[in-house]
Structures are given as C-alpha cells and as structure tokens.
Scaffold this motif. Structure first.
Motif, PDB file in Angstrom:
ATOM      1  N   GLY A   1      42.645  36.851 -27.862  1.00 14.46           N
ATOM      2  CA  GLY A   1      43.454  35.703 -28.205  1.00 14.46           C
ATOM      3  C   GLY A   1      44.902  36.129 -28.308  1.00 14.46           C
ATOM      4  N   ALA A   2      45.811  35.300 -27.862  1.00 14.54           N
ATOM      5  CA  ALA A   2      47.221  35.673 -27.860  1.00 14.54           C
ATOM      6  C   ALA A   2      48.102  34.464 -28.127  1.00 14.54           C
ATOM      7  N   SER A   3      47.615  33.544 -28.954  1.00  8.75           N
ATOM      8  CA  SER A   3      48.356  32.310 -29.194  1.00  8.75           C
ATOM      9  C   SER A   3      49.666  32.547 -29.926  1.00  8.75           C
ATOM     10  N   ALA A   4      49.737  33.593 -30.753  1.00 11.49           N
ATOM     11  CA  ALA A   4      50.982  33.862 -31.468  1.00 11.49           C
ATOM     12  C   ALA A   4      52.097  34.263 -30.512  1.00 11.49           C
ATOM     13  N   VAL A   5      51.726  34.777 -29.340  1.00 11.77           N
ATOM     14  CA  VAL A   5      52.715  35.215 -28.356  1.00 11.77           C
ATOM     15  C   VAL A   5      52.950  34.150 -27.299  1.00 11.77           C
ATOM     16  N   TYR A   6      51.878  33.495 -26.826  1.00 13.93           N
ATOM     17  CA  TYR A   6      51.984  32.626 -25.662  1.00 13.93           C
ATOM     18  C   TYR A   6      51.773  31.144 -25.946  1.00 13.93           C
ATOM     19  N   GLY A   7      51.169  30.784 -27.076  1.00 15.20           N
ATOM     20  CA  GLY A   7      50.937  29.378 -27.356  1.00 15.20           C
ATOM     21  C   GLY A   7      49.465  29.038 -27.436  1.00 15.20           C
ATOM     22  N   SER A   8      49.191  27.751 -27.724  1.00 16.13           N
ATOM     23  CA  SER A   8      47.824  27.335 -28.043  1.00 16.13           C
ATOM     24  C   SER A   8      46.881  27.436 -26.854  1.00 16.13           C
ATOM     25  N   ASP A   9      47.393  27.361 -25.609  1.00 13.54           N
ATOM     26  CA  ASP A   9      46.497  27.440 -24.467  1.00 13.54           C
ATOM     27  C   ASP A   9      46.001  28.851 -24.203  1.00 13.54           C
ATOM     28  N   ALA A  10      46.410  29.826 -25.023  1.00 11.75           N
ATOM     29  CA  ALA A  10      45.899  31.194 -24.918  1.00 11.75           C
ATOM     30  C   ALA A  10      44.855  31.467 -25.989  1.00 11.75           C
ATOM     31  N   LEU A  11      44.178  30.419 -26.447  1.00 13.58           N
ATOM     32  CA  LEU A  11      43.238  30.561 -27.555  1.00 13.58           C
ATOM     33  C   LEU A  11      42.132  31.567 -27.245  1.00 13.58           C
ATOM     34  N   ALA A  12      41.570  31.513 -26.045  1.00 13.50           N
ATOM     35  CA  ALA A  12      40.496  32.444 -25.674  1.00 13.50           C
ATOM     36  C   ALA A  12      41.036  33.777 -25.177  1.00 13.50           C
ATOM     37  N   GLY A  13      42.263  33.783 -24.671  1.00 17.67           N
ATOM     38  CA  GLY A  13      42.846  35.007 -24.140  1.00 17.67           C
ATOM     39  C   GLY A  13      43.775  34.711 -22.989  1.00 17.67           C
ATOM     40  N   VAL A  14      44.196  35.778 -22.328  1.00 11.76           N
ATOM     41  CA  VAL A  14      45.194  35.680 -21.268  1.00 11.76           C
ATOM     42  C   VAL A  14      44.755  36.527 -20.085  1.00 11.76           C
ATOM     43  N   VAL A  15      44.952  35.990 -18.888  1.00 10.41           N
ATOM     44  CA  VAL A  15      44.780  36.753 -17.650  1.00 10.41           C
ATOM     45  C   VAL A  15      46.129  36.754 -16.947  1.00 10.41           C
ATOM     46  N   ASN A  16      46.699  37.937 -16.772  1.00  8.82           N
ATOM     47  CA  ASN A  16      48.044  38.065 -16.198  1.00  8.82           C
ATOM     48  C   ASN A  16      47.949  38.785 -14.857  1.00  8.82           C
ATOM     49  N   PHE A  17      48.309  38.090 -13.787  1.00  6.24           N
ATOM     50  CA  PHE A  17      48.335  38.678 -12.449  1.00  6.24           C
ATOM     51  C   PHE A  17      49.741  39.209 -12.190  1.00  6.24           C
ATOM     52  N   ILE A  18      49.869  40.503 -12.056  1.00  8.50           N
ATOM     53  CA  ILE A  18      51.158  41.141 -11.854  1.00  8.50           C
ATOM     54  C   ILE A  18      51.272  41.537 -10.382  1.00  8.50           C
ATOM     55  N   PHE A  19      52.277  40.991  -9.707  1.00  6.83           N
ATOM     56  CA  PHE A  19      52.435  41.188  -8.275  1.00  6.83           C
ATOM     57  C   PHE A  19      53.250  42.437  -7.974  1.00  6.83           C
ATOM     58  N   LYS A  20      53.117  42.884  -6.751  1.00  2.00           N
ATOM     59  CA  LYS A  20      53.863  44.044  -6.276  1.00  2.00           C
ATOM     60  C   LYS A  20      55.358  43.721  -6.250  1.00  2.00           C
ATOM     61  N   ARG A  21      56.168  44.709  -6.614  1.00  2.00           N
ATOM     62  CA  ARG A  21      57.614  44.533  -6.678  1.00  2.00           C
ATOM     63  C   ARG A  21      58.275  45.529  -5.719  1.00  2.00           C
ATOM     64  N   ASP A  22      59.380  45.140  -5.130  1.00  2.00           N
ATOM     65  CA  ASP A  22      60.136  46.000  -4.220  1.00  2.00           C
ATOM     66  C   ASP A  22      59.300  46.441  -3.022  1.00  2.00           C
ATOM     67  N   TYR A  23      58.514  45.505  -2.492  1.00  2.00           N
ATOM     68  CA  TYR A  23      57.711  45.812  -1.307  1.00  2.00           C
ATOM     69  C   TYR A  23      58.632  45.942  -0.104  1.00  2.00           C
ATOM     70  N   GLU A  24      58.404  46.977   0.673  1.00  2.00           N
ATOM     71  CA  GLU A  24      59.170  47.188   1.899  1.00  2.00           C
ATOM     72  C   GLU A  24      58.217  47.428   3.059  1.00  2.00           C
ATOM     73  N   GLY A  25      58.518  46.772   4.176  1.00  2.00           N
ATOM     74  CA  GLY A  25      57.710  46.978   5.360  1.00  2.00           C
ATOM     75  C   GLY A  25      56.957  45.720   5.743  1.00  2.00           C
ATOM     76  N   PHE A  26      55.922  45.928   6.547  1.00  2.00           N
ATOM     77  CA  PHE A  26      55.105  44.826   7.057  1.00  2.00           C
ATOM     78  C   PHE A  26      53.655  45.251   6.997  1.00  2.00           C
ATOM     79  N   GLY A  27      52.832  44.392   6.460  1.00  2.13           N
ATOM     80  CA  GLY A  27      51.413  44.692   6.390  1.00  2.13           C
ATOM     81  C   GLY A  27      50.587  43.526   6.883  1.00  2.13           C
ATOM     82  N   PHE A  28      49.543  43.842   7.610  1.00  2.00           N
ATOM     83  CA  PHE A  28      48.605  42.828   8.086  1.00  2.00           C
ATOM     84  C   PHE A  28      47.210  43.234   7.641  1.00  2.00           C
ATOM     85  N   ASP A  29      46.563  42.368   6.897  1.00  2.00           N
ATOM     86  CA  ASP A  29      45.232  42.667   6.365  1.00  2.00           C
ATOM     87  C   ASP A  29      44.241  41.615   6.835  1.00  2.00           C
ATOM     88  N   THR A  30      43.062  42.055   7.188  1.00  2.00           N
ATOM     89  CA  THR A  30      41.967  41.132   7.485  1.00  2.00           C
ATOM     90  C   THR A  30      40.716  41.632   6.787  1.00  2.00           C
TER      91      THR A  30
END
Length: 683
Positions: free
Chosen positions: A156-185
């Motif tokens: 639970g993290a409501s004191a930090v994020y608010g009432s909608d975090a009553l059960a908890g938080v899932v935070n997706f952290i994306f890649k930063r400073d990506y350089e180049g080109f990638g193709f995935d299948t």
C-alpha cells in the motif's frame, strides 16, 4: 449461427522466433529492488524506488518491493505485459487473454486480490490513464519493449500516491537515453498448433545537442489468435460446474403460488418440465454430469479459451537540458486495441408466456399441463437457451491517448523540483451481437396470433413481428430468431487532467546520516461519460443487465510529505536504525477531506540481518462511475437454501431438520427425499 470466425495466419508458421520462451523461477521475479553497481561494488547511484519519492543511495524500502528487469522480460518472451506480472505471487490475475466472461478486451493487474481499480499503475512514476469507467488501467497500452524494469509495491502506498494506491503500486520504468535502432519480433504457438501470437516493434532513439537531449520512439504491432475448447484439452470440452439449468429444450417452471397438479405434481417431484419432444412436457433431467439425457446446457464448447486481439502502439519520449540544472521532458502514448470475446447464446429466464399463445393452445399435452394449475389463466413461467439466435459475440475497440510534459530542476545541493502536467483520454466502444430483446420476445409470444402471424394489435406496433415457438430444441425459425435478435453498442469516454509539483532533498545532516524529505502538491480531475445503448438503458436485453447513462466529474487537491530519519548508525546492536514517516491530505470535490499516513522503520542489528515494519492507514475515495452510478442491475450471488447440491460447484449439501421442514412447507415436497437441486439458470 453466430460462432466466431477465428483468424489463422498460415504465413506466421514460416517466421523464425527471435526470442525463445524460457521458464523463469519465482525467486528471480521476486528479487528485491536495489541500486546497480556503477563502477564497482561500492559505487552506487542515487535512486528513487517506487513506494517513496525520497532519493536515497543504496536504498532498501520498508514496503515490500519486487522488481522485474528487462532481461527477465526478454527471457520469458511474453508478448503481453500481463503475462509478465501474473508470474508474481502478490498478483492475483485480473482480466487477461484467457478472460472470456467477463472480458472487455483489457488486461489488468490486481494486487492482493483487492481489485484492479485499487491498484495504481504508473509509467515513469506518473499515473497512467484508465481505460474505462472502472478506473483500472489496461496494460495493453504499455509497450513491453520499452520497459527497463517493473517495480511492484504491495504494502500500500496511499500516503505517497493517493487513495487509488490502496492495494499497491505497479511502476513501469522505461529505458532512458536510448540510442540506435532496434527491431524485435516474437512468434509463439501453443503445443497443440493453435493460439498463435505475433508481435513486431521498432525502437529508435538518438541523443542530440552534444548529448543534452534525447528522443526515443516506439512503434509496435501485435496480433493474437483465439481458440475454443477442443479434444486436445479434454479438461475444457465440458463445464466442470455442471453447466446451466437454462437448457436448449426449454424449462417450464413450477410456481408455489400456482403449482401444477398433473403427473403427480407438486408432491412427487419439483415438477419442472423440459421439451425433448416439441410441445410435450417431460421431466427435467437436472444431471450435472451433462450426459446425453441431461437437460442442462453445457456452455463450455462455445466460450473462448483465448480471446483474439489486435493492437497498435506508438510512444514518443524526449528530454532536453534547457540550461544547466533544468531539464524539460515530454512523453506521448497512443494505443489502438481491438479484442473479441464470445459467450454462450442468451439464457432467457423468467419469460412470461400467456396461455392464449398460439403454440400453448395447439400443443394438447402442454395445454393440459397448464390447465392443471389452480388458476390456469395465469401466464406460464419459462426459461430457454436461445441457441437459434446465435452465440453472443462482443467486440471491443479501445483508443488510449496520453501526454505528459514538465520540467525538472536542481535547486542546489541535492534538492530537486519536478513540475508536470498530464492529460489522458480513453475511448472504449463495445459492440455485442446476437442478444435477445425483451420487448420483441414478448411481442412474438403474445396471444391472438397464428403460427405465422402475430396478433393484429402487436403487428401494428412491430410490423416485422414473427411468432416464436420456444417449446423444444430447434423450434425457433430463422425469421423468428431474426426478429428477436438484438445487436447493441455502448461507449465510454474517460478524461484526466493531472498537475503535480514534487520536491525532494536533504533537510539536514543528523549524527546518523542525512534526513531525507519529499513533499508535493497535486491537482487531479477525472471526467467520465458512459453512454449505454438505448436498449440496455431501458433494460430491454435478456442477456445483459440494464445500465443507465453516467456523466460526471470529480476533482481533488492533495498535499503530501514523507521523511526518512536515521536514528543510529554503526552503533552496538544497531548497524542502522531508521524511522520513516509520511502523510497525505486529499480534499475531494465530492466527499471532502481525508488523510492517509504511514509510520515505519527498519533495524539492522548486524550486517546481513535487517528487520523492517510499516503501518499505513488509507481511505479509498469513490471514482466517478461509483459516484454517479444509478439503478443498474447486478447478479448477486444467491444460494437456494433448499438445494441439496450447490448448483455452481456440484458439491452435496446437508440440510438441517429445521431447514428441511421449512423447505418442505414452501415447496410442497421434501427436498431431501426428491433430491431437489436448484437450477442455476443463468450463465
């Protein structure tokens, strides 16, 4: 009629998978979050871990945190984000590719089983836009290829994020400073040669202005085939719960207020009748084994085991150092997601058939049975599976837009200030085919007509009316099925405006270390417009509940703080001792002010041994739909106290003497002696 045509892309069989799907141990997915070595075992970066906004070095949180890294995601080879999260023990699987009833094309995460609407989903620490009126986030909108790591807080993290975090938080952290080109299948197929899944994505990025800025983009496409139960999966071909009491042969119900007296009723048996011979009432065989003589309906064969879907994602992220110590950033997300589910044909229950109905009057055995009641003029109470109308097919189309933009600045020392604005909009359109209209079915059953024409008064209201014969399997003509068939569409639009200002830094140096602080303010406004089809709004649908239109908004002004206070460091029996405090005040436009708080700490008596504890209190505020929902129908769970077998689980029940005597008086027969089993008519 109405069975879903599933796509089969034969050309995919010739594609070479770029990622092998490999198992991963639960221990690996439950690894604690920690800073990564930068230059060796003692060089650690300052990090912010989900659950706290305080920047710490070598931070280990008091809240239980699990981290899934990009390497683990790649090793699993999952196409969808929910497949990644569902491996975590603290996650109760929400809606997913294998959800068919209920299903609306989304994939959700449900921490600790408290509900997806009570789990806060963040992307790079910022709220992600919900996909519909439930206030849950559709994980299909989050591109897996961009994920650097996923941090899950279950304390639970409501004191930090608010009432909608009553059960908890899932935070997706994306890649930063990506350089180049990638193709995935990726390409996957089940061991039985079905359920093909394919995705392809491009990730590209570049630094610019002497590395003062970076732009990263993502374009992705994924496609998944659905499949039905089949002999390769013997556990799936028949309902383990005994199916439904609303069968294809129909069910003539006995009412205690006006019981049938023919064929030994009401004392000899429950007196429910089916119509294996059209128009001839016979004993209803309530066999939960669903054998060839059972009159129950086996809905499993027409329900999808995996729903087909198609999805297109675009993401664009950038940041730029405007001046030294000030960074501007922006993120744009767009997802177009299409999903299909299929349910069994409509179980029409509680149908009222007038005794003047043409078919009642012209089936002698049925008419004699109807006339055996004390009041033969009252309508018949009837249930029937409307198989001739077709399976109910639901198509969902979701469009998600979100933009985040703001500034981060260094105020001197380790004090940092972030201000940002976020706007998101979701449009969800749900179309359902092959349901049954209550008004049209009643018109088709009205008395005064013939086998081919409705009563003149009814025909005037419904010019295309066709009489319908419910008394047997296959007795509904294509013309009658077309007349009562109902296709309808619902639409919901959700919008959110969010402003935040967050400040972090060190208040002062205590003898045991720096006292960390984080605080901020937030304004959030949610606007919902839900427009059900006119037929659903009027309750003119047999297969779904009536729902009213909802339009409204709510807003909140919130302020929070948290502090990490070191009490002891390198003392006897206290290598470290720390206190953690936090509080959040939220002033809602609807329910007024509420306060959430947390207090906890950690004690490390010796190296490699750490004890931690945290107490939190939070109140969840209602979302817009919960605030303005009115007069909607539902399916409350009700168990007939007289049934000797639970009709949902098939487990035998023992009735006490008092309940048995009460039921005998109510039913007119002994439920134990006759083996009475409630029908479980809906499904």
């Amino acid at each position: 009629e109405g069975r879903l045509d599933l796509k089969v892309h034969q050309n995919r069989r010739r594609l070479l998978a770029t990622t092998m799907i490999a198992g991963a141990s639960a221990l690996a997915f439950a690894a604690p979050a920690m800073a990564q070595d930068a230059e060796g075992p003692t060089a650690l970066d300052d990090v912010v871990v989900t659950g706290s906004r305080i920047v710490r070095q070598d931070y280990v949180a008091n809240s239980p945190i699990s981290t899934v890294t990009s390497e683990q995601i790649q090793a699993r080879g999952d196409v969808n984000v929910e497949q990644i999260l569902n491996q975590l023990p603290q996650v109760v699987p929400g809606l997913s590719a294998n959800s068919n009833n209920p299903s609306n094309g989304s994939a959700t995460v449900d921490l600790r089983g408290l509900g997806a609407s009570r789990t806060l989903v963040l992307v790079n620490g910022h709220r992600f836009i919900p996909y519909d009126k439930s206030n849950a986030v559709d994980l299909n909108s989050i591109p897996a290829s961009l994920i650097e790591r996923v941090e899950v807080v279950t304390g639970g993290a409501s004191a930090v994020y608010g009432s909608d975090a009553l059960a908890g938080v899932v935070n997706f952290i994306f890649k930063r400073d990506y350089e180049g080109f990638g193709f995935d299948t990726q390409y996957g197929i089940s061991g039985y040669g079905d359920g093909e899944q394919f995705n392809a994505s491009m990730t590209f990025g570049s630094n610019f202005a002497d590395d003062r800025g970076n732009v990263t983009g993502f374009v992705g496409y994924s496609d998944r085939d659905g499949f039905f139960p089949n002999s390769d999966r013997p556990w799936s071909v028949s309902s383990a719960a005994g199916g439904s009491g609303t069968g294809e042969y129909g069910g003539l119900n006995n009412l205690g207020t006006n019981p049938y007296t023919a064929a030994g009723c009401p004392t000899a048996n429950p007196c429910r009748r089916s119509f294996r011979t059209p128009g001839v009432p016979g004993p209803f065989n309530n066999d939960f084994g669903l054998g060839p003589t059972s009159d129950r309906y086996d809905f499993a064969p027409v329900n999808l085991l995996q729903s087909p879907s198609e999805r297109f994602n675009i993401a664009l992220m950038g940041h730029y150092d405007v001046i030294e110590g000030v960074e501007a950033f922006a993120e744009v997300f767009y997802t177009d997601s299409r999903n299909t589910s299929q349910l069994a044909p409509t179980p029409a229950t509680g149908i009222s058939i007038p005794v003047t109905n043409f078919f009642v009057q012209n089936y002698p055995a049925l008419l004699a049975y109807a006339n055996s009641r004390p009041n033969p003029a009252l309508p018949l109470n009837f249930d029937r599976r409307m198989s001739e109308v077709g399976a109910r097919v639901q198509n969902n189309n979701t469009d998600v837009y979100q933009i985040n933009t703001g500034l981060r600045g260094n105020l001197g020392g380790d004090w940092e200030l972030e201000g940002f604005y976020s706007y998101g909009r979701t449009e969800l359109t749900t179309s359902i085919q092959n349901d049954v209209s209550r008004s049209r079915l009643n018109a088709a059953l009205a008395g005064g007509g013939t086998a081919t024409t409705c009563a003149p008064a009814v025909q005037a209201l419904f010019p295309t009316c066709v009489p319908i014969n419910l008394f047997g399997r296959g007795t509904i003509t294509p013309a009658a099925a077309a007349f009562v068939r109902l296709n309808f569409t619902d639409r919901s639009v959700f919008e959110r405006n969010n402003f935040q200002l967050n400040l972090t830094g060190t208040l002062f140096e205590a003898p045991a270390g720096p006292v960390g602080f984080a605080g901020g303010i937030e304004y959030r406004e949610d606007v919902l417009s839900y427009t059900p089809d006119d037929a659903k709004n009027a309750g003119d649908i047999y297969g779904f509940n009536a729902e009213r239109a909802v339009s409204g908004s709510s807003s909140s002004m919130e302020a929070y703080f948290e502090a990490a206070i070191p009490l002891l460091r390198d003392a006897p029996f206290a290598k470290s001792l720390e206190l953690e405090l936090g509080a959040r005040y939220s002033d809602y436009s609807t329910v007024g002010g509420v306060t959430s708080y947390k207090i906890g700490g950690s004690w490390e008596p010796v190296e490699s041994l750490r004890l931690r504890g945290l107490f939190q209190r939070a109140s969840r505020a209602p979302n817009v739909f919960e605030l303005f929902q009115a007069n909607d129908q539902g399916f409350p769970a009700v168990l007939d106290p007289c049934t000797t077998v639970n009709p949902t689980t098939g487990v035998a029940r023992t009735l006490s003497a008092g309940v048995r005597n009460f039921c005998t008086a109510q039913l007119g027969f002994d439920p134990v002696a006759t083996g009475f089993v409630a029908q479980n008519t809906q499904t």
